[in-house]
Scaffold this motif. Sequence first.
Motif, PDB file in Angstrom:
ATOM      1  N   THR A   1      38.158  38.959  31.037  1.00  0.00           N
ATOM      2  CA  THR A   1      38.529  38.864  32.447  1.00  0.00           C
ATOM      3  C   THR A   1      37.863  37.649  33.111  1.00  0.00           C
ATOM      4  OG1 THR A   1      36.750  40.324  33.127  1.00  0.00           O
ATOM      5  CG2 THR A   1      38.881  41.350  32.667  1.00  0.00           C
TER       6      THR A   1
ATOM      7  N   THR B   1      60.688  45.213  45.055  1.00  0.00           N
ATOM      8  CA  THR B   1      59.764  44.068  45.119  1.00  0.00           C
ATOM      9  C   THR B   1      58.901  44.029  43.864  1.00  0.00           C
ATOM     10  OG1 THR B   1      59.677  44.401  47.507  1.00  0.00           O
ATOM     11  CG2 THR B   1      58.013  42.942  46.557  1.00  0.00           C
TER      12      THR B   1
ATOM     13  N   TYR C   1      41.243  48.913  27.607  1.00  0.00           N
ATOM     14  CA  TYR C   1      40.177  48.420  28.487  1.00  0.00           C
ATOM     15  C   TYR C   1      38.869  48.962  27.914  1.00  0.00           C
ATOM     16  CZ  TYR C   1      43.789  47.266  31.915  1.00  0.00           C
ATOM     17  OH  TYR C   1      44.872  46.725  32.558  1.00  0.00           O
TER      18      TYR C   1
HETATM   19  P1  FAD Z   1      51.136  39.740  40.828  1.00  0.00           P
HETATM   20  O1  FAD Z   1      51.633  40.646  39.757  1.00  0.00           O
HETATM   21  O2  FAD Z   1      51.589  38.342  40.808  1.00  0.00           O
HETATM   22  O3  FAD Z   1      51.482  40.355  42.232  1.00  0.00           O
HETATM   23  C1  FAD Z   1      50.959  41.627  42.581  1.00  0.00           C
HETATM   24  C2  FAD Z   1      51.700  42.171  43.768  1.00  0.00           C
HETATM   25  O4  FAD Z   1      51.528  41.325  44.910  1.00  0.00           O
HETATM   26  C3  FAD Z   1      53.175  42.291  43.573  1.00  0.00           C
HETATM   27  O5  FAD Z   1      53.527  43.464  42.928  1.00  0.00           O
HETATM   28  C4  FAD Z   1      53.654  42.247  45.013  1.00  0.00           C
HETATM   29  O6  FAD Z   1      53.452  43.472  45.612  1.00  0.00           O
HETATM   30  C5  FAD Z   1      52.719  41.267  45.654  1.00  0.00           C
HETATM   31  N1  FAD Z   1      53.259  39.910  45.596  1.00  0.00           N
HETATM   32  C6  FAD Z   1      52.815  38.899  44.789  1.00  0.00           C
HETATM   33  N2  FAD Z   1      53.539  37.778  44.983  1.00  0.00           N
HETATM   34  C7  FAD Z   1      54.435  38.080  45.935  1.00  0.00           C
HETATM   35  C8  FAD Z   1      55.465  37.340  46.576  1.00  0.00           C
HETATM   36  N3  FAD Z   1      55.693  36.040  46.287  1.00  0.00           N
HETATM   37  N4  FAD Z   1      56.210  37.987  47.520  1.00  0.00           N
HETATM   38  C9  FAD Z   1      55.984  39.288  47.828  1.00  0.00           C
HETATM   39  N5  FAD Z   1      55.017  40.033  47.249  1.00  0.00           N
HETATM   40  C10 FAD Z   1      54.258  39.443  46.328  1.00  0.00           C
HETATM   41  N6  FAD Z   1      41.774  40.508  38.513  1.00  0.00           N
HETATM   42  C11 FAD Z   1      40.843  39.537  38.389  1.00  0.00           C
HETATM   43  O7  FAD Z   1      40.281  39.091  39.397  1.00  0.00           O
HETATM   44  N7  FAD Z   1      40.470  39.042  37.158  1.00  0.00           N
HETATM   45  C12 FAD Z   1      41.047  39.481  36.016  1.00  0.00           C
HETATM   46  O8  FAD Z   1      40.708  39.021  34.922  1.00  0.00           O
HETATM   47  C13 FAD Z   1      42.056  40.496  36.110  1.00  0.00           C
HETATM   48  N8  FAD Z   1      42.673  40.957  35.002  1.00  0.00           N
HETATM   49  C14 FAD Z   1      43.693  41.875  35.135  1.00  0.00           C
HETATM   50  C15 FAD Z   1      44.366  42.289  33.982  1.00  0.00           C
HETATM   51  C16 FAD Z   1      45.388  43.235  34.063  1.00  0.00           C
HETATM   52  C17 FAD Z   1      46.111  43.661  32.788  1.00  0.00           C
HETATM   53  C18 FAD Z   1      45.744  43.778  35.333  1.00  0.00           C
HETATM   54  C19 FAD Z   1      46.838  44.807  35.431  1.00  0.00           C
HETATM   55  C20 FAD Z   1      45.073  43.363  36.481  1.00  0.00           C
HETATM   56  C21 FAD Z   1      44.050  42.403  36.406  1.00  0.00           C
HETATM   57  N9  FAD Z   1      43.389  41.958  37.544  1.00  0.00           N
HETATM   58  C22 FAD Z   1      42.403  40.990  37.416  1.00  0.00           C
HETATM   59  C23 FAD Z   1      43.687  42.503  38.877  1.00  0.00           C
HETATM   60  C24 FAD Z   1      44.670  41.625  39.679  1.00  0.00           C
HETATM   61  O9  FAD Z   1      44.085  40.359  39.927  1.00  0.00           O
HETATM   62  C25 FAD Z   1      44.997  42.298  41.003  1.00  0.00           C
HETATM   63  O10 FAD Z   1      45.713  43.485  40.789  1.00  0.00           O
HETATM   64  C26 FAD Z   1      45.679  41.420  42.038  1.00  0.00           C
HETATM   65  O11 FAD Z   1      45.771  42.144  43.265  1.00  0.00           O
HETATM   66  C27 FAD Z   1      47.097  41.013  41.682  1.00  0.00           C
HETATM   67  O12 FAD Z   1      47.144  40.014  40.753  1.00  0.00           O
HETATM   68  P2  FAD Z   1      48.467  39.960  39.793  1.00  0.00           P
HETATM   69  O13 FAD Z   1      48.434  38.782  38.955  1.00  0.00           O
HETATM   70  O14 FAD Z   1      48.590  41.271  39.132  1.00  0.00           O
HETATM   71  O15 FAD Z   1      49.560  39.763  40.920  1.00  0.00           O
END
Ligand code: FAD
Length: 321
Positions: free
Chosen positions: A50, A162, A270
Motif C-alpha cells: 500500500t 455511478t 489483506y
Molecule cells: P475510485 O474507484 O476511482 O473512486 C471511488 C469512488 O469515488 C467512486 O466509486 C465514486 O463514488 C467516486 N468518484 C471517483 N471519481 C469520480 C468521478 N469522476 N465522478 C463521480 N464520482 C467519482 N488507499 C490508500 O491511500 N492507499 C492504498 O494503497 C490503498 N489501497 C487500496 C487497495 C484496494 C484493493 C482498495 C479497495 C482500496 C485501497 N485504498 C487505498 C483506499 C482508497 O484509496 C479509497 O477507498 C479512496 O476513497 C478511493 O480511491 P479509489 O481508487 O478506490 O477511487
Amino acid sequence: MTPAAHHAAGPKRLELSFEFFPPKKPEQFAAFKDTAERLKAFAPDFVSVTYGAGGTSKDRSFAAVEILTQEVGLPTAAHLTCVSAACSATNDAIATFQTFGVRHFVALRGDPPEGPGTPYAPHPEGYTDTADLIRGLRRIDDFEISVSAYPERHPESPDWDTEIDILKRKVEAGATRALTQFFYDNDDFERYVEKVAAAGITIPIVPGILPVHRFAAVHSFAGRCGARIPPHLLPLSELSGEAHFEAAVDLAARQIDDLAQRGVSGFHIYTMNQHRLVSAVLKAARIFEGERTCCAARARRAAEEELNVADITPRPARSRR
Ligand code: FAD
C-alpha cells in the motif's frame, strides 16, 4: 452466478495475492521481510504494497517494495494514489518503483489528507482521478494495472450506476484486474459481480479477503470504508487470544471456500502483515488442498510443514516483462 458473471469473477486457475502495508518504523522492516519470506512459501502470483494517500508513506512504500522485489524475490505490485500530488511527483514515484523492477501498479485515487469522507478535489497539477492516473501510467509503459472495486459501493457513490460507471471508466483507461474492498457477506460480492457483468465489464473481479485479526480494529475500519459487519461475525467481539484466532481462521476459510463454490478462483488476501493468521487460513481453506495446481500443492505442503520455509523450493517468479 450467471456464466457472464462467473467469467467476471476471476481467472480460470487458482490465483493468490497478498497485500502488505509498509512498516511504520525502521526497526520493523526485518519482521516485515520475515513475514514476506514465510508467505512466499504459498507461491503467490503477486504481492502488493500500500501507499499512503498523497505519498505520505512514500519512502516506506519504496523500502518495502525494494525488500520484496530485491531481497525476497516476489512479483510485486505497487499501490499508487493520485490525490494531493502533482503529476510530476506521481511520475517520480512511478520511476522509483520501476528501478526496483515493478511492472504492476494498483492505481488508486486515494482519500484527501483529512481522511475518508472529506470531499475529493484533484490537485491543480495532478491526475484528476483514477482513470486519468491509469492513462498516465499507460503513457509511461505497458504496465499491468489493477484497480479497486467496491462490492458494497464506495461510501461516496450516490448510486450503483455511478459505482459501476467509475469501474467501467477505469477499465476503458486500461485496468486489467479489480481487487475488491473486503466484505464478509458473499451474497454482496455475487450481486456486485452480476452488476459488473451486466455492464459488459469482463476483467477479473478478485475478492479481497480480510481475516479478522482483531475484531475491534476491523469493526472500526469497516465503519470508515463502508463495509458491513454481518451478524455472523459478531461472536468474534466476545473472544480473545487463541479462541479469537481460531474463530477468525474458520470464518475466513469458510468465506474462501464458499466463494470457490460459487465459481471464484482468485483471492486477494489483506495480510495485515500477519503470516501466522494468513498461513492458518490458507491451511484451513479446502480450495487450497489437493494437487489441482502447484500453488495449492505448495500451500498445503507449507502448512503441513508448519512453514518450515527452508524446505520448500520456491516457484521461480514469473516475469511480467
Ligand atoms: P475510485 O474507484 O476511482 O473512486 C471511488 C469512488 O469515488 C467512486 O466509486 C465514486 O463514488 C467516486 N468518484 C471517483 N471519481 C469520480 C468521478 N469522476 N465522478 C463521480 N464520482 C467519482 N488507499 C490508500 O491511500 N492507499 C492504498 O494503497 C490503498 N489501497 C487500496 C487497495 C484496494 C484493493 C482498495 C479497495 C482500496 C485501497 N485504498 C487505498 C483506499 C482508497 O484509496 C479509497 O477507498 C479512496 O476513497 C478511493 O480511491 P479509489 O481508487 O478506490 O477511487
